[in-house]
Scaffold this motif. Structure first.
Motif, PDB file in Angstrom:
ATOM      1  N   TYR A 186       0.820  -1.213   0.000  1.00  0.00           N
ATOM      2  CA  TYR A 186       0.000   0.000   0.000  1.00  0.00           C
ATOM      3  C   TYR A 186       0.853   1.261   0.000  1.00  0.00           C
ATOM      4  O   TYR A 186       0.447   2.293  -0.552  1.00  0.00           O
ATOM      5  CB  TYR A 186      -0.947  -0.013   1.197  1.00  0.00           C
ATOM      6  CG  TYR A 186      -1.988  -1.117   1.139  1.00  0.00           C
ATOM      7  CD1 TYR A 186      -2.347  -1.701  -0.068  1.00  0.00           C
ATOM      8  CD2 TYR A 186      -2.607  -1.582   2.297  1.00  0.00           C
ATOM      9  CE1 TYR A 186      -3.293  -2.712  -0.134  1.00  0.00           C
ATOM     10  CE2 TYR A 186      -3.563  -2.591   2.250  1.00  0.00           C
ATOM     11  CZ  TYR A 186      -3.895  -3.152   1.031  1.00  0.00           C
ATOM     12  OH  TYR A 186      -4.829  -4.153   0.973  1.00  0.00           O
ATOM     13  N   ILE A 187       2.033   1.181   0.615  1.00  0.00           N
ATOM     14  CA  ILE A 187       2.921   2.343   0.604  1.00  0.00           C
ATOM     15  C   ILE A 187       3.335   2.684  -0.821  1.00  0.00           C
ATOM     16  O   ILE A 187       3.526   3.855  -1.168  1.00  0.00           O
ATOM     17  CB  ILE A 187       4.156   2.078   1.493  1.00  0.00           C
ATOM     18  CG1 ILE A 187       3.730   1.981   2.970  1.00  0.00           C
ATOM     19  CG2 ILE A 187       5.201   3.168   1.336  1.00  0.00           C
ATOM     20  CD1 ILE A 187       4.818   1.499   3.898  1.00  0.00           C
ATOM     21  N   CYS A 188       3.440   1.664  -1.671  1.00  0.00           N
ATOM     22  CA  CYS A 188       3.804   1.895  -3.081  1.00  0.00           C
ATOM     23  C   CYS A 188       2.727   2.663  -3.833  1.00  0.00           C
ATOM     24  O   CYS A 188       3.008   3.261  -4.889  1.00  0.00           O
ATOM     25  CB  CYS A 188       4.058   0.566  -3.785  1.00  0.00           C
ATOM     26  SG  CYS A 188       5.434  -0.378  -3.128  1.00  0.00           S
ATOM     27  N   MET A 245       0.469  -6.139  -9.198  1.00  0.00           N
ATOM     28  CA  MET A 245       1.737  -6.625  -8.655  1.00  0.00           C
ATOM     29  C   MET A 245       2.937  -5.851  -9.202  1.00  0.00           C
ATOM     30  O   MET A 245       3.916  -5.628  -8.493  1.00  0.00           O
ATOM     31  CB  MET A 245       1.888  -8.125  -8.961  1.00  0.00           C
ATOM     32  CG  MET A 245       0.853  -9.036  -8.314  1.00  0.00           C
ATOM     33  SD  MET A 245       0.862  -8.974  -6.514  1.00  0.00           S
ATOM     34  CE  MET A 245      -0.709  -8.133  -6.207  1.00  0.00           C
ATOM     35  N   ALA A 246       2.869  -5.457 -10.459  1.00  0.00           N
ATOM     36  CA  ALA A 246       3.998  -4.725 -11.053  1.00  0.00           C
ATOM     37  C   ALA A 246       4.238  -3.405 -10.330  1.00  0.00           C
ATOM     38  O   ALA A 246       5.385  -2.951 -10.207  1.00  0.00           O
ATOM     39  CB  ALA A 246       3.744  -4.479 -12.539  1.00  0.00           C
ATOM     40  N   ILE A 247       3.168  -2.773  -9.863  1.00  0.00           N
ATOM     41  CA  ILE A 247       3.302  -1.484  -9.176  1.00  0.00           C
ATOM     42  C   ILE A 247       4.011  -1.659  -7.837  1.00  0.00           C
ATOM     43  O   ILE A 247       4.723  -0.769  -7.374  1.00  0.00           O
ATOM     44  CB  ILE A 247       1.914  -0.842  -8.988  1.00  0.00           C
ATOM     45  CG1 ILE A 247       1.302  -0.567 -10.358  1.00  0.00           C
ATOM     46  CG2 ILE A 247       1.997   0.437  -8.176  1.00  0.00           C
ATOM     47  CD1 ILE A 247      -0.126  -0.087 -10.297  1.00  0.00           C
ATOM     48  N   TYR A 248       3.873  -2.813  -7.212  1.00  0.00           N
ATOM     49  CA  TYR A 248       4.513  -3.066  -5.926  1.00  0.00           C
ATOM     50  C   TYR A 248       5.978  -3.452  -6.074  1.00  0.00           C
ATOM     51  O   TYR A 248       6.696  -3.547  -5.080  1.00  0.00           O
ATOM     52  CB  TYR A 248       3.780  -4.181  -5.178  1.00  0.00           C
ATOM     53  CG  TYR A 248       2.292  -3.967  -5.022  1.00  0.00           C
ATOM     54  CD1 TYR A 248       1.760  -2.697  -4.825  1.00  0.00           C
ATOM     55  CD2 TYR A 248       1.401  -5.037  -5.071  1.00  0.00           C
ATOM     56  CE1 TYR A 248       0.404  -2.490  -4.686  1.00  0.00           C
ATOM     57  CE2 TYR A 248       0.033  -4.852  -4.935  1.00  0.00           C
ATOM     58  CZ  TYR A 248      -0.465  -3.582  -4.742  1.00  0.00           C
ATOM     59  OH  TYR A 248      -1.810  -3.384  -4.608  1.00  0.00           O
ATOM     60  N   HIS A 249       6.398  -3.715  -7.302  1.00  0.00           N
ATOM     61  CA  HIS A 249       7.770  -4.141  -7.536  1.00  0.00           C
ATOM     62  C   HIS A 249       8.730  -2.981  -7.299  1.00  0.00           C
ATOM     63  O   HIS A 249       8.437  -1.834  -7.640  1.00  0.00           O
ATOM     64  CB  HIS A 249       7.904  -4.655  -8.974  1.00  0.00           C
ATOM     65  CG  HIS A 249       9.173  -5.397  -9.245  1.00  0.00           C
ATOM     66  ND1 HIS A 249      10.317  -4.770  -9.661  1.00  0.00           N
ATOM     67  CD2 HIS A 249       9.474  -6.716  -9.146  1.00  0.00           C
ATOM     68  CE1 HIS A 249      11.272  -5.669  -9.822  1.00  0.00           C
ATOM     69  NE2 HIS A 249      10.783  -6.861  -9.520  1.00  0.00           N
TER      70      HIS A 249
END
Length: 1194
Positions: free
Chosen positions: A1088-1090, A1124-1128
């Motif tokens: 969530y911080i991402c 998922m890519a955004i959290y990478h």
């Protein structure tokens, strides 16, 4: 710069630099018809990745005009890389080449007209850069001739009779003496004065100011047996000077430095008292035997409490016999790296100090200067000066802390100062045996076992080393099938080092969990080229051969990279004793690798599209250190300045982390002063950590993967004084810790609040007391009164509750109005304490903003408290506490309200009502005459009114000249503040940093606005998981914010009462501005911080889908595979690349279609990103399918 001449007479000024990976494309333009004939078919990028040494020559326009690549094995596949030395001995006469003094040229290219001059300059620069290098070899096919340029540099090497190798290849050699010969050393004479003065003037401005013009001449003229002066010559010109003295105050050095590893710098004597009394020995844990090897090279270890050492090397009958150092049983680390000496403090008074009765065994270098052109030949002095003092075995030199480490002392051993040393210099030691060049590395054999036993007999882990050595000798594999290799280093047929290397079998995990790609390109490495350095032991006399030992391990083991993990102290199966740390002396030459942020995968939702177990498996975290072929010859810049950090706050830890992970810098004097030492010592998931709200700056995994105790000295105690003139900090009113730079990061702490002493018998109300400011309690603090400020405070409180409260009767009072009161109450409830025994008393708010600032969440929390039976009192001020029969305990507490006072029985009192700068900190700062205005005053560069003292964090405030009193560091992310603090100070230590351009005029009166988000997270009553992410701001009531006309969009799903509340604020610029989660399920906080700061379009057209009613649950929405890519952790790199494309070219609308809304210029980087990180993002397709759509591509 050096001037070279072309074949047509044109001149060009060139300068050398190390070749970088980005230079690979420039090689092709310099290839000629001779290149492939001489060197074969070359993959330049691959060769650069595996090179031992590579040089580039650039002209004044910074254009590369020549490149050369050198490796430590032959450039043609003539023989196995591990066997070339015996191959040369067999096939060539008069061969003096060894792995220590030889490199092979694998490629040379240059502009054709400058080839001759460039080859000469590159060869000369190679010899200058590597002092041990004596020969550069080059194999060429027998039927080929060298192209123009190299033909004047190399000469043919004669083959041995009967050798047939010259029928296929010709070996060419380039010796050192033709390009950069060793310097001639002799005694100084008065006529050398004129040659020395220009050098002396350039390098010794301070001495020039404090001494007479003829100071140097006086030293040369006053030579005798005890005082000698020598010079070095090049072609008859004096280029360096050294003054020596055989009179050394050994007793003074013993007071300030730990010299036991060097036998106190004294000759052995029959009456020496060396052994530690048995009754004071430290017990060893049984599980130590399963731990990785400690290191023998611990000369400068900060903790050498149990060393009993025979003379490191003695001269017998003209032959140097190297005896083996007895090593410490507890903290084992490399020169200049420190495990936590907090434990040393406890032992300091009882530490055994050997008694030496022998004569002094050392002489000192008093003065030294050399022309910078010849600096790398500084060691040439030592061969001569040891002959001047044949009865001395040690050469020492004292260097001021703030003087950069020059080349001469890079081969010396830095001696760790004692814990209480106020000595203003660093001590470096060199033993005469270190001059030996017969340092040979080879595979271990059965015959080496006895020598290895002798070397490691005093190591705690000697049995583990011997066991792994036997495993290699007998089976070559571990019981689990992992290949094992063992190597020994020997000098004069004596074992002086041992190393055991295992194949690294978990390379996918390393690649996905650490930023190892900052140092290597995985595409050029095979699985079997990676190894794990398991044991590494080296006699400290030969510490300066560590890089060569590592280089030989890589060559002989056919490896290209080595990894060294350091596990946290709490890890099961690892050292439990905090004194014992698995740190090798080779750590100094390795680089610490930053951990990578990991995606929290919703494994159930992903199903078969989840990442492999190698990526997602949960295993103990560790700090990773790394070395590879191309890093072997890279030298770190040593920083000996004493940097003392006060306070283990998030800001302080972030500051230290930033310094430690600078790969090209080595900070040898980092010290942390903290009440409870470094954080992260407790087992992950310990329940007592739930008492306080979490900032999410660092977690247990972060502490484990940093291993700050490997690099930072820790002094346990509280700062009680600062002496600015003498530059030391007083700790706990006793100990003095000297500093060159002091960094204050203590933050603010909950203080014991003094009752108002209002007379409740007269029914006093808050009106009578609210005019009085809260006061700090100055009496003896009752034993059942708790203020919680860190994990250790929480642990002590939990232990007290378990022993004295949980199984007894009585009430517990929680007093305050910060968010910590709710997390503390929830912790009590989770311990099984009945809610009816908990009384939550809240004083009046100091502002109109509550700690949760969300009416719906507050209502849910109040409902949970009521349901649990917790009594809540509002607007109540502590008036009195009474002590019963036991004066050390609070038995009752009285409070005033707006109406009538009340009393509560009290068995435990937890106070969260008074958070200020700690009194001892305030007194130390104030007495030192640092400007204090409610908080410590700083400028925008973190500077106080003392240039040597910096400060950051909630302890500080900006000077009033900025007219920004409402903005302090408390408004910003503490981790970012620590990073910026370190960045502001790196310019003082890092010579590679480019000077910053001056800021625009009038901006020096503006405070910096940091953009990192502020985070709060914890578990609230009824087990609600709470997370709030917001931009840095001055707190404002939420209902007032919502009423603003340009507030933006609120997206809220779920209800707080149901435990599925998710609120996201999209500001007027369509960016995610804040996130609030309130859930009964655990929250993937790092995911969530991402989301913070992202454009809503990036979140799969979030606003559009919300407006269309397609989103009913944000929790499930952000668990969908597309996100998922955004959290990478590399997603930010993709964003930057796409932004550059958008800025550099306008994408015409006609290139967008309904089937493919993403134009090809933008789609290509996205596809590359997903392909490159396929191990972590397997839920995306591995290619571009027909009708490619970025948002539906999953």
């Amino acid at each position: 710069m050096t001037t070279i001449t072309s074949s047509i007479g044109r001149t060009e000024a060139v300068r050398p630099r190390r070749t970088e990976a980005r230079d690979a494309s420039a090689f092709a333009s310099l290839f000629t018809r001779f290149t492939e004939d001489v060197f074969g078919r070359i993959d330049v990028a691959y060769l650069l990745e595996k090179s031992t040494f590579a040089l580039t020559l650039c002209n004044e326009k910074n254009e590369a005009i020549a490149h050369a690549i050198f490796l430590d094995y032959p450039n043609w596949n003539i023989t196995d890389q591990s066997n070339w030395e015996s191959f040369l001995n067999k096939n060539y006469v008069n061969n003096k080449c060894t792995p220590l003094n030889t490199l092979f040229m694998h490629l040379f290219v240059a502009k054709e007209e400058y080839a001759a001059g460039c080859s000469q300059e590159i060869i000369r620069r190679a010899f200058i850069a590597i002092p041990e290098l004596q020969f550069i070899l080059l194999f060429i096919p027998a039927d080929e001739n060298l192209g123009p340029g190299l033909d004047g540099v190399f000469e043919k090497m004669m083959t041995a009779p009967g050798s047939a190798v010259d029928k296929t290849f010709t070996l060419l050699v380039c010796p050192r003496h033709q390009h950069h010969p060793q310097l001639h050393i002799r005694k100084a004479r008065l006529e050398d004065f004129d040659d020395l003065m220009p050098i002396w003037t350039r390098q010794n401005e301070i001495l020039k100011e404090t001494h007479s013009e003829y100071f140097l001449a006086d030293i040369i003229a006053c030579q005798d047996e005890e005082n000698q002066a020598v010079v070095c010559e090049d072609g008859g010109t004096v280029v360096g000077f050294m003054s020596l003295c055989s009179q050394v105050d050994i007793s003074l050095l013993r007071e300030s430095f730990d010299l036991r590893l060097f036998h106190g710098l004294c000759k052995p004597h029959p009456e020496d008292v060396l052994e530690v009394p048995k009754e004071s020995s430290i017990p060893e844990d049984e599980d130590k035997r399963n731990q990785k090897s400690q290191e023998a090279e611990t000369v400068s270890s900060q903790s050498l409490e149990d060393i009993s050492d025979e003379d490191a090397a003695v001269q017998k009958d003209g032959v140097i016999a190297v005896s083996h150092t007895k090593l410490p049983l507890d903290d084992v680390i490399h020169t200049d790296f420190h495990a936590s000496p907090s434990f040393l403090e406890a032992e300091e008074k009882d530490t055994f100090h050997p008694i030496y009765r022998g004569a002094s065994n050392a002489f000192c270098i008093r003065l030294f200067c050399i022309d910078e052109k010849y600096e790398t030949r500084s060691l040439d002095f030592l061969h001569y000066v040891f002959k001047l003092f044949p009865d001395k075995d040690f050469c020492i030199i004292l260097v001021p802390h703030c003087v950069p480490e020059f080349y001469l002392i890079q081969s010396f051993v830095r001696v760790a100062p004692s814990c209480t040393s106020q000595f203003g210099h660093e001590l470096y030691v060199f033993h005469r045996a270190g001059l030996l060049k017969s340092f040979n590395v080879r595979r271990a054999t059965t015959n080496d076992i006895l020598g290895v036993k002798t070397l490691i007999k005093t190591l705690t882990l000697n049995e583990s080393i011997l066991s792994d050595l036997n495993t290699f000798i007998l089976a070559r594999r571990d019981p689990d099938g992992t290949p094992v290799q063992a190597f020994v280093a020997e000098v004069l047929d004596q074992i002086v080092g041992i190393s055991v290397v295992r194949d690294e079998m978990d390379i996918v995990y390393i690649q996905t969990h650490y930023n190892i790609e900052d140092f290597i390109h995985f595409n050029y490495y095979q699985q079997e080229e990676h190894g794990e350095l398991y044991h590494f032991v080296l006699n400290p006399i030969f510490r300066h051969y560590t890089k060569h030992f590592l280089k030989e391990i890589l060559r002989l083991a056919h490896k290209s990279s080595l990894f060294y993990p350091v596990y946290p102290q709490y890890a099961k199966g690892k050292f439990q004793n905090p004194f014992a740390h698995s740190l090798t002396s080779a750590l100094h030459y390795m680089v610490p690798v930053r951990p990578r942020r990991q995606i929290v995968y919703p494994l159930e939702e992903l199903g078969i599209n989840a990442p492999s177990e190698q990526v997602s498996k949960d295993q103990p975290r560790y700090s990773l250190n790394h070395i590879n072929r191309k890093l072997i010859m890279e030298s770190k810049v040593s920083v000996n300045s004493r940097i003392v950090v006060v306070g283990a706050s998030d800001v302080g830890i972030s500051f230290l982390e930033t310094l430690v992970f600078c790969p090209h810098l080595k900070f040898s004097n980092l010290t942390l002063i903290s009440t409870h030492g470094l954080p992260g010592k407790d087992l992950p998931g310990s329940k007592h950590r739930r008492f306080l709200i979490h900032s999410h700056c660092f977690n247990d995994e972060d502490y484990a993967q940093m291993s700050l105790c490997s690099w930072v000295n820790v002094v346990v105690g509280k700062m009680t004084g600062i002496n600015r003139s003498a530059k030391y900090v007083v700790v706990s009113k006793e100990r003095k810790v000297p500093y060159d730079y002091l960094v204050l990061c203590t933050g603010q702490n909950y203080q014991v609040l003094s009752p108002t002493e209002a007379d409740i018998s007269t029914f006093a109300t808050n009106k009578e007391v609210t005019s009085k400011r809260p006061q700090r309690y100055t009496g003896k603090i009752p034993s059942n009164h708790f203020t919680l400020n860190d994990d250790q405070d929480c642990l002590k409180a939990m232990e007290w509750l378990k022993e004295n409260f949980i199984n007894s009767e009585g009430n517990i009072i929680v007093y305050g109005n910060t968010i910590d009161i709710y997390t503390t109450v929830e912790t009590f409830l989770s311990l099984g304490i009945d809610g009816s025994r908990i009384h939550l008393v809240q004083p009046p708010l100091s502002s109109n903003v509550t700690c949760l600032n969300n009416n719906e969440i507050e209502s849910a929390v109040q409902e949970a408290l009521s349901e649990a039976g917790v009594s809540v009192y509002y607007d109540s001020i502590l008036a009195q506490w009474s002590k019963g029969d036991d004066p050390d305990l609070i038995t009752r507490a009285a409070f005033t309200t707006n109406r009538k006072p009340f009393q509560l029985q009290c068995s435990a009192f937890f106070s969260f009502a008074y958070k200020r700068v700690d009194y001892e900190t305030f007194k130390a700062v104030n007495d030192a005459c640092l400007v204090f205005d409610g908080k410590l005053v700083i400028d925008t560069e973190f500077r106080t009114n003392d240039v040597s003292i910096r400060a950051a964090g909630p302890l500080t405030k900006y000077s009033r000249r900025y007219y920004a009193d409402e903005w302090t560091h408390s408004n910003f992310n503490s981790k970012q503040i620590g990073f910026e603090l370190a960045a502001s100070m790196l310019s003082l230590f890092d010579p590679t940093l480019q000077p910053f351009s001056k800021p625009p005029e009038d901006t020096d009166s503006l405070i910096p606005m940091y953009k990192g988000c502020k985070i709060q997270g914890g578990v609230l009553p009824r087990g609600y998981n709470y997370l709030h992410i917001s931009k840095p701001e001055v707190p404002i009531r939420l209902d007032l914010v919502l009423a603003l006309s340009d507030h933006g969009t609120e997206i809220v799903t779920g209800k707080a009462r149901d435990g599925n509340y998710f609120r996201m604020h999209i500001n007027k610029y369509s960016m995610v501005d804040s996130i609030t989660c309130f859930s009964k399920e655990p929250l993937p906080a790092s995911n969530y911080i991402c989301l913070y700061g992202q454009h809503e379009r990036l979140l799969n057209d979030l606003s559009y889908r919300w407006d269309e009613g397609q989103i009913t649950d944000l929790y499930s929405y952000f668990r969908e595979p597309w996100s998922m890519a955004i959290y990478h952790d590399r997603f930010i790199d993709l964003q930057k690349e796409l932004r550059q494309i958008l800025l550099s070219e306008q994408v015409p609308p006609e290139r967008q279609t309904e089937d493919s809304p993403v134009p090809p210029p933008l789609a290509a980087p996205a596809v590359r990103y997903l392909l490159r990180h396929g191990a972590q993002l397997p839920m995306y397709a591995r290619g571009r399918p027909a009708g490619f759509n970025f948002y539906t591509w999953k």
